[in-house]
Design a protein around this motif. Structure first.
Motif, PDB file in Angstrom:
ATOM      1  N   LEU A 278      -0.341 -18.921  -4.702  1.00  0.00           N
ATOM      2  CA  LEU A 278      -1.696 -18.517  -5.076  1.00  0.00           C
ATOM      3  C   LEU A 278      -2.357 -17.732  -3.947  1.00  0.00           C
ATOM      4  O   LEU A 278      -3.051 -16.735  -4.194  1.00  0.00           O
ATOM      5  N   THR A 279      -2.142 -18.163  -2.710  1.00  0.00           N
ATOM      6  CA  THR A 279      -2.666 -17.417  -1.565  1.00  0.00           C
ATOM      7  C   THR A 279      -2.123 -15.996  -1.540  1.00  0.00           C
ATOM      8  O   THR A 279      -2.848 -15.025  -1.292  1.00  0.00           O
ATOM      9  N   PHE A 281      -0.980 -14.202  -4.107  1.00  0.00           N
ATOM     10  CA  PHE A 281      -1.553 -13.419  -5.202  1.00  0.00           C
ATOM     11  C   PHE A 281      -2.947 -12.908  -4.826  1.00  0.00           C
ATOM     12  O   PHE A 281      -3.269 -11.729  -5.017  1.00  0.00           O
ATOM     13  N   CYS A 282      -3.793 -13.795  -4.297  1.00  0.00           N
ATOM     14  CA  CYS A 282      -5.154 -13.394  -3.930  1.00  0.00           C
ATOM     15  C   CYS A 282      -5.141 -12.286  -2.879  1.00  0.00           C
ATOM     16  O   CYS A 282      -5.901 -11.314  -2.958  1.00  0.00           O
ATOM     17  N   ALA A 407       4.415 -12.435  -6.905  1.00  0.00           N
ATOM     18  CA  ALA A 407       3.029 -12.618  -6.471  1.00  0.00           C
ATOM     19  C   ALA A 407       2.492 -11.341  -5.845  1.00  0.00           C
ATOM     20  O   ALA A 407       1.338 -10.949  -6.084  1.00  0.00           O
ATOM     21  N   VAL A 448      -7.909 -21.414  -0.158  1.00  0.00           N
ATOM     22  CA  VAL A 448      -6.645 -21.995  -0.625  1.00  0.00           C
ATOM     23  C   VAL A 448      -5.694 -22.205   0.541  1.00  0.00           C
ATOM     24  O   VAL A 448      -5.007 -23.231   0.646  1.00  0.00           O
TER      25      VAL A 448
END
Length: 457
Positions: A278-279, A281-282, A407, A448
């Protein structure tokens, strides 16, 4: 090499001399795949003019490459676990080189788009297993350096891409943008054939139906995202979303209970893996938002020339290249969540400070803000990549490598689509809106990343 020897190599890495040669051959392929994204974007107007294509139609020269990569990353990553990462990387390099020749020989827009589609598939095969191969090349205590080298190569490729494209176009026509890949690809292939290591292989078989569902799910999702941002025909968008949703449902049902699913939902049960993905992707959404919007911001808002813009874009990727090595070494000693969080806070500050610039801003004012963004992005990348790979079992390195690449590309595609949406909100303030959204993504990524400290890794 025997299975026993491959297993031993996977735990200890290659000897130093072999490690250097293996990384050189692998990074050449990664650089070519990354470079082709940058040069195609820069040369798009010239290709559209010479092929007598409209600007809207010529965008498919870029879209075909990106769609092919995103849609096939996970199938190639899963294939790497079964057939060996070395075989997949070599096959991808062969296809990329042949497709580059086809691009150079293209006679029309449809023929070029078809060749770019194949080129994207070849690039996907290389990118999908590159991280897994780095894990096999380096011993565990030095893997951060390997991931830092990967970050450096990708950053340099993006940094020099516009310059390379401008130089080639000033001397010759656009087919040479792709023809130059052919001799470089042949050299990389000859080196990789000797240098890339053999790795252990999984016992399960390739699930072709799951691979097709995956291609449909990711391909239609990215297509729908781009069409939504560009205001596509109302009838087309619901069909794309429905098709993507159906493929997702079929894929999840097909992979239910599988020991090594193509879409590695099992790996996302590990908190460190899920938070690190998730990190990533952001952060790559920040990159997509910034790299697409900043040229317009520099020229339309700050009043800079296209030549100025090329130089002003350089500090970001240049500092990523430098910091990639520094952060890679630090990640062998310090917490990835802390390193990534600090980097993303710097990135957030950088893009927000850029958004506040007004016409007449000096080169110094722009340059140090871009450098701050580069330092922050470079500080995040290698530690985060090591966290993702380190939280996956060695037997699932291929799936983890595929998620790293997915990602990155899905984040960049999301960021680019959001820029287009910001332009629909305002022609004059769209770039500022995009940078503010980028700051929001960076802040979310930092939160995150810091949360990973609670996991003790």
């Amino acid at each position: 090499m025997s299975a026993l020897g491959a297993c031993a190599m996977a735990e200890t890495g290659l000897p130093p001399a072999e490690r250097l040669w293996a990384m050189l051959s692998l990074m050449t392929g990664v650089a070519l795949a990354s470079l082709d994204t940058a040069i195609a974007n820069t040369a798009l107007p010239a290709m559209a003019q010479q092929l007598q294509a409209t600007p809207a139609a010529s965008v498919w020269i870029v879209n075909a490459y990106q769609l092919a990569m995103v849609a096939t990353l996970l199938p190639f990553a899963a294939l790497g676990e079964i057939a060996g990462y070395r075989r997949v990387a070599l096959g991808g390099l062969v296809l990329f080189t042949l497709a580059s020749l086809a691009c150079a020989l293209a006679w029309s827009l449809p023929s070029l788009v078809a060749a770019r589609l194949l080129q994207g598939v070849g690039a996907s095969a290389m990118m999908a297993v590159s991280t897994a191969l780095i894990r096999a090349i380096y011993p565990p205590e030095r893997q951060g350096r390997g991931f830092g080298t990967n970050a450096l190569v990708v950053a340099v490729a993006f940094a020099v891409g516009p310059t390379v494209a401008s130089l080639i176009l000033s001397l010759s026509s656009w087919p040479w943008l792709f023809a130059i890949n052919v001799p470089l690809g042949v050299l990389a292939l000859s080196a990789a054939w000797q240098a890339l290591p053999h790795t252990p292989r999984a016992a399960h078989r390739v699930d072709l139906l799951a691979a097709l569902y995956n291609v449909g799910a990711f391909g239609l999702l990215i297509l729908a995202l781009g069409d939504a941002a560009h205001g596509a025909a109302p009838r087309r968008l619901p069909a794309e979303i429905a098709g993507a949703a159906l493929c997702w449902v079929l894929l999840l049902r097909r992979q239910r209970g599988h020991a090594a699913p193509l879409l590695p939902v099992d790996l996302f049960r590990h908190p460190m893996f899920a938070l690190s993905a998730l990190t990533a992707f952001c952060t790559f959404a920040v990159q997509g938002l910034a790299f697409v919007s900043l040229p317009f911001f520099f020229e339309h808002t700050l009043g800079r020339s296209p030549i100025d813009t090329g130089f002003l874009m350089t500090p970001w990727p240049a500092l990523v290249a430098v910091m990639g090595q520094v952060a890679g070494r630090l990640s062998d000693r310090y917490n990835a969540g802390t390193l990534g969080g600090i980097g993303l806070l710097l990135l957030c500050a950088g893009v927000l400070l850029l958004s506040g610039l007004a016409a007449g801003a000096s080169v110094y004012d722009i340059g140090w803000r871009m450098a701050l963004c580069g330092v922050g992005f470079g500080f995040f990348q290698a530690p985060n990549m090591k966290a993702i790979m380190g939280s996956a079992p060695p037997a699932r390195s291929g799936s983890a490598s595929g998620i790293v690449a997915t990602a990155r590309l899905s984040g960049q595609a999301t960021g680019a689509a959001l820029v287009a949406y910001c332009f629909t909100l305002s022609d004059t303030r769209g770039t500022v809106y995009a940078l503010l959204v980028a700051g929001g993504f960076a802040a979310l990524g930092a939160a995150v990343s810091f949360s990973r400290r609670l996991l003790g890794n």
